[in-house]
Design an enzyme around this catalytic site. Sequence first.
Site, PDB file in Angstrom:
ATOM      1  N   LYS A   1       1.669   2.234  -5.238  1.00  0.00           N
ATOM      2  CA  LYS A   1       2.394   1.770  -6.436  1.00  0.00           C
ATOM      3  C   LYS A   1       1.704   2.165  -7.734  1.00  0.00           C
ATOM      4  O   LYS A   1       2.369   2.503  -8.692  1.00  0.00           O
ATOM      5  CB  LYS A   1       2.577   0.246  -6.371  1.00  0.00           C
ATOM      6  CG  LYS A   1       3.712  -0.121  -5.416  1.00  0.00           C
ATOM      7  CD  LYS A   1       3.942  -1.581  -5.346  1.00  0.00           C
ATOM      8  CE  LYS A   1       3.006  -2.277  -4.430  1.00  0.00           C
ATOM      9  NZ  LYS A   1       3.094  -2.050  -3.012  1.00  0.00           N
TER      10      LYS A   1
ATOM     11  N   GLY B   1      -4.054  -4.077  -4.890  1.00  0.00           N
ATOM     12  CA  GLY B   1      -5.044  -3.106  -5.347  1.00  0.00           C
ATOM     13  C   GLY B   1      -4.294  -1.836  -5.686  1.00  0.00           C
ATOM     14  O   GLY B   1      -3.979  -1.056  -4.808  1.00  0.00           O
ATOM     15  N   HIS B   2      -3.941  -1.670  -6.953  1.00  0.00           N
ATOM     16  CA  HIS B   2      -3.140  -0.511  -7.354  1.00  0.00           C
ATOM     17  C   HIS B   2      -4.061   0.611  -7.835  1.00  0.00           C
ATOM     18  O   HIS B   2      -4.757   0.472  -8.834  1.00  0.00           O
ATOM     19  CB  HIS B   2      -2.114  -0.925  -8.404  1.00  0.00           C
ATOM     20  CG  HIS B   2      -1.094  -1.889  -7.859  1.00  0.00           C
ATOM     21  ND1 HIS B   2      -0.167  -2.529  -8.616  1.00  0.00           N
ATOM     22  CD2 HIS B   2      -0.871  -2.301  -6.591  1.00  0.00           C
ATOM     23  CE1 HIS B   2       0.589  -3.308  -7.837  1.00  0.00           C
ATOM     24  NE2 HIS B   2       0.162  -3.181  -6.605  1.00  0.00           N
ATOM     25  N   THR B   3      -4.053   1.707  -7.076  1.00  0.00           N
ATOM     26  CA  THR B   3      -5.019   2.778  -7.323  1.00  0.00           C
ATOM     27  C   THR B   3      -4.449   3.834  -8.264  1.00  0.00           C
ATOM     28  O   THR B   3      -3.335   4.319  -8.062  1.00  0.00           O
ATOM     29  CB  THR B   3      -5.408   3.435  -5.988  1.00  0.00           C
ATOM     30  OG1 THR B   3      -5.813   2.406  -5.096  1.00  0.00           O
ATOM     31  CG2 THR B   3      -6.535   4.438  -6.154  1.00  0.00           C
TER      32      THR B   3
ATOM     33  N   THR C   1      -6.160 -11.366   2.597  1.00  0.00           N
ATOM     34  CA  THR C   1      -7.176 -10.607   1.857  1.00  0.00           C
ATOM     35  C   THR C   1      -8.360 -11.502   1.473  1.00  0.00           C
ATOM     36  O   THR C   1      -9.355 -11.014   0.950  1.00  0.00           O
ATOM     37  CB  THR C   1      -6.571 -10.023   0.561  1.00  0.00           C
ATOM     38  OG1 THR C   1      -6.070 -11.099  -0.228  1.00  0.00           O
ATOM     39  CG2 THR C   1      -5.447  -9.049   0.859  1.00  0.00           C
TER      40      THR C   1
ATOM     41  N   GLN D   1       2.337  -5.735  -3.258  1.00  0.00           N
ATOM     42  CA  GLN D   1       2.599  -5.833  -1.811  1.00  0.00           C
ATOM     43  C   GLN D   1       3.912  -5.094  -1.471  1.00  0.00           C
ATOM     44  O   GLN D   1       4.274  -4.180  -2.181  1.00  0.00           O
ATOM     45  CB  GLN D   1       2.623  -7.281  -1.326  1.00  0.00           C
ATOM     46  CG  GLN D   1       1.267  -7.981  -1.364  1.00  0.00           C
ATOM     47  CD  GLN D   1       0.897  -8.546  -2.714  1.00  0.00           C
ATOM     48  OE1 GLN D   1       1.701  -9.195  -3.353  1.00  0.00           O
ATOM     49  NE2 GLN D   1      -0.311  -8.296  -3.156  1.00  0.00           N
TER      50      GLN D   1
ATOM     51  N   ASN E   1      -4.864  -9.940  -4.597  1.00  0.00           N
ATOM     52  CA  ASN E   1      -4.662  -9.366  -3.258  1.00  0.00           C
ATOM     53  C   ASN E   1      -4.148  -7.931  -3.384  1.00  0.00           C
ATOM     54  O   ASN E   1      -4.305  -7.122  -2.487  1.00  0.00           O
ATOM     55  CB  ASN E   1      -3.695 -10.223  -2.409  1.00  0.00           C
ATOM     56  CG  ASN E   1      -2.411 -10.605  -3.129  1.00  0.00           C
ATOM     57  OD1 ASN E   1      -2.271 -10.385  -4.323  1.00  0.00           O
ATOM     58  ND2 ASN E   1      -1.488 -11.190  -2.400  1.00  0.00           N
TER      59      ASN E   1
ATOM     60  N   ASP F   1       0.815  -1.222   0.000  1.00  0.00           N
ATOM     61  CA  ASP F   1       0.000   0.000   0.000  1.00  0.00           C
ATOM     62  C   ASP F   1       0.848   1.272   0.000  1.00  0.00           C
ATOM     63  O   ASP F   1       0.453   2.284   0.582  1.00  0.00           O
ATOM     64  CB  ASP F   1      -0.962   0.016   1.203  1.00  0.00           C
ATOM     65  CG  ASP F   1      -1.785  -1.250   1.276  1.00  0.00           C
ATOM     66  OD1 ASP F   1      -2.271  -1.680   0.214  1.00  0.00           O
ATOM     67  OD2 ASP F   1      -1.915  -1.817   2.374  1.00  0.00           O
TER      68      ASP F   1
ATOM     69  N   SER G   1       5.711  11.924  -4.330  1.00  0.00           N
ATOM     70  CA  SER G   1       4.299  12.026  -4.694  1.00  0.00           C
ATOM     71  C   SER G   1       3.595  12.828  -3.599  1.00  0.00           C
ATOM     72  O   SER G   1       3.745  12.556  -2.414  1.00  0.00           O
ATOM     73  CB  SER G   1       3.720  10.617  -4.826  1.00  0.00           C
ATOM     74  OG  SER G   1       2.326  10.681  -4.756  1.00  0.00           O
TER      75      SER G   1
ATOM     76  N   LYS H   1       2.974  10.082  -0.419  1.00  0.00           N
ATOM     77  CA  LYS H   1       2.107  10.602   0.643  1.00  0.00           C
ATOM     78  C   LYS H   1       2.818  11.523   1.641  1.00  0.00           C
ATOM     79  O   LYS H   1       2.461  11.561   2.820  1.00  0.00           O
ATOM     80  CB  LYS H   1       1.421   9.434   1.357  1.00  0.00           C
ATOM     81  CG  LYS H   1       0.439   8.707   0.434  1.00  0.00           C
ATOM     82  CD  LYS H   1      -0.376   7.682   1.148  1.00  0.00           C
ATOM     83  CE  LYS H   1      -1.844   7.935   1.007  1.00  0.00           C
ATOM     84  NZ  LYS H   1      -2.699   6.880   1.536  1.00  0.00           N
TER      85      LYS H   1
HETATM   86  P1  IMP Z   1      -2.712 -12.705   1.275  1.00  0.00           P
HETATM   87  O1  IMP Z   1      -1.723 -12.110   0.334  1.00  0.00           O
HETATM   88  O2  IMP Z   1      -4.139 -12.405   0.918  1.00  0.00           O
HETATM   89  O3  IMP Z   1      -2.452 -14.160   1.505  1.00  0.00           O
HETATM   90  O4  IMP Z   1      -2.491 -12.018   2.718  1.00  0.00           O
HETATM   91  C1  IMP Z   1      -1.306 -12.201   3.476  1.00  0.00           C
HETATM   92  C2  IMP Z   1      -0.914 -10.906   4.185  1.00  0.00           C
HETATM   93  O5  IMP Z   1      -0.485  -9.957   3.233  1.00  0.00           O
HETATM   94  C3  IMP Z   1      -2.058 -10.245   4.962  1.00  0.00           C
HETATM   95  O6  IMP Z   1      -1.534  -9.618   6.102  1.00  0.00           O
HETATM   96  C4  IMP Z   1      -2.560  -9.179   3.999  1.00  0.00           C
HETATM   97  O7  IMP Z   1      -3.188  -8.102   4.657  1.00  0.00           O
HETATM   98  C5  IMP Z   1      -1.259  -8.753   3.344  1.00  0.00           C
HETATM   99  N1  IMP Z   1      -1.437  -8.235   1.995  1.00  0.00           N
HETATM  100  C6  IMP Z   1      -1.675  -8.945   0.882  1.00  0.00           C
HETATM  101  N2  IMP Z   1      -1.765  -8.126  -0.192  1.00  0.00           N
HETATM  102  C7  IMP Z   1      -1.565  -6.891   0.259  1.00  0.00           C
HETATM  103  C8  IMP Z   1      -1.494  -5.610  -0.388  1.00  0.00           C
HETATM  104  O8  IMP Z   1      -1.621  -5.460  -1.608  1.00  0.00           O
HETATM  105  N3  IMP Z   1      -1.266  -4.553   0.434  1.00  0.00           N
HETATM  106  C9  IMP Z   1      -1.064  -4.686   1.760  1.00  0.00           C
HETATM  107  N4  IMP Z   1      -1.109  -5.851   2.398  1.00  0.00           N
HETATM  108  C10 IMP Z   1      -1.357  -6.948   1.653  1.00  0.00           C
END
Ligand code: IMP
Length: 423
Positions: A17, A43-45, A138, A235, A41, A14, A412, A342
């Site tokens: 990116k 989420g690129h905004t 997620t 991530q 998992n 987060d 940014s 930020k």
């Molecule tokens: P998973 O990737 O859904 O298996 O989650 C494993 C861990 O990674 C959890 O703590 C999620 O909150 C974290 N996580 C997965 N994807 C993201 C992301 O894009 N941003 C922030 N945390 C993430």
Amino acid sequence: MTKADVLLGLQWGDEGKGKAIDAISIKNNYDGAIRFQGGPNAGHTLEFDGKKTVLHIIPSNIFNENCKSVIGNGIVLDPVIFMQEISNLIQNFSYLFTIDELKNKIIISNKCHIILPSHKILDKYQEQKKGKDKCGTTGKGIGPTYGDKISRVGLRSGDILNTDFELKAKNLYYEHLSIVTNKYPEMVLELDVKQLFTQWLDAINFLKKFTIIDTAIYLNKAISNGKKYLGEGAQGFFLDLDHGTYPMVTASNTSIGGFFNGSGVSPKHLCNVYGLFKAYTTRVGEGPFPTELFDATGKLLQTQGNEFGSTTGRPRRCGWLDLVMLKYACTISGVTELIMSKADVLNGMPTIKVCIAYQNDYGFPDEKAKPIYKAFKGWKTLIDEKGILSKNFLHYIKFIEEYLNLPITIISTGPNRNDIIWR
Ligand code: IMP
């Protein structure tokens, strides 16, 4: 000249990116971007034409003209989310995209592993089974899909045209469901499992319309012929399966090694590694976080920074910037340039703290790390009335650059495409 750059998050994800990738793609005129690990998992905004768009699978350069958007072999692909994302783009930006243009722009590896609806159910099941030790995933089925990949029973994008694909998928699907039913029958009983599978098959049929090839060959050839590509990390470093805060991590390699594995691009093509960090730190899900703030300042960072997950909507935990973490990530991933996001969220704070060491020379951000802070005078605005970086902000930046021995070349300063300071 051959060239591949990579952008990686240096914290727990987060870091912003989507926007950073969009920005450096314009600056460096890349011919394409590659997603190489993770899946929905992420989420690129992005903000484009005043509209906020969150991309989970499609690379963030999609709005840049004449570029390829490559979904590399290291990705776990949810066909239902992919189909949804394509139709959202066409619906919201009908003046930019047609389905044929997107089919021409997006290239998918034949080695991506495919997420089944049952992987998401397994994800929920595994979390419930862990009880208080849950990771806070997620819920997108990431861990179970990579689990099947490692166990060598997974389904790959290159297999979807095979005549036995549907049968194999169905067998795996019902095998997953039986595992869950044995322990938590209600988790399966509450679902229309037939309907979920049919919906998934529809999405697989949609996926068949896209170019699915050996992207590793495609990319190495393109780069050798002078094309410039950007690897788009998802991530952040400390969610790396090997180098992160295990077991509270994701199931892929978010550090530099993940790029080579997940794209097949040869290391000889690597040029710059952009390390992206927020001017403070956030984390979603469980796990250690040495500089976490539980007071009004933490709450302020959360509200000012709108720190709510773009994939799950969960509130993000917030704390001060941790330079020990950043140094660790920069060293292992071989970062060559830094991007700060930020910075504006800190505007107006009287004092800003930065973690410069952990007690007892400890060097990794796990439960044992106890931060030592240095305090900085805050600033009202990032740019002063003379149009240059304000004194206190510049002091903050210079300190970070000296500590990490790396330049911060992009800052940014807001969500819009133009809210950027180039240095
Ligand atoms: P998973 O990737 O859904 O298996 O989650 C494993 C861990 O990674 C959890 O703590 C999620 O909150 C974290 N996580 C997965 N994807 C993201 C992301 O894009 N941003 C922030 N945390 C993430």
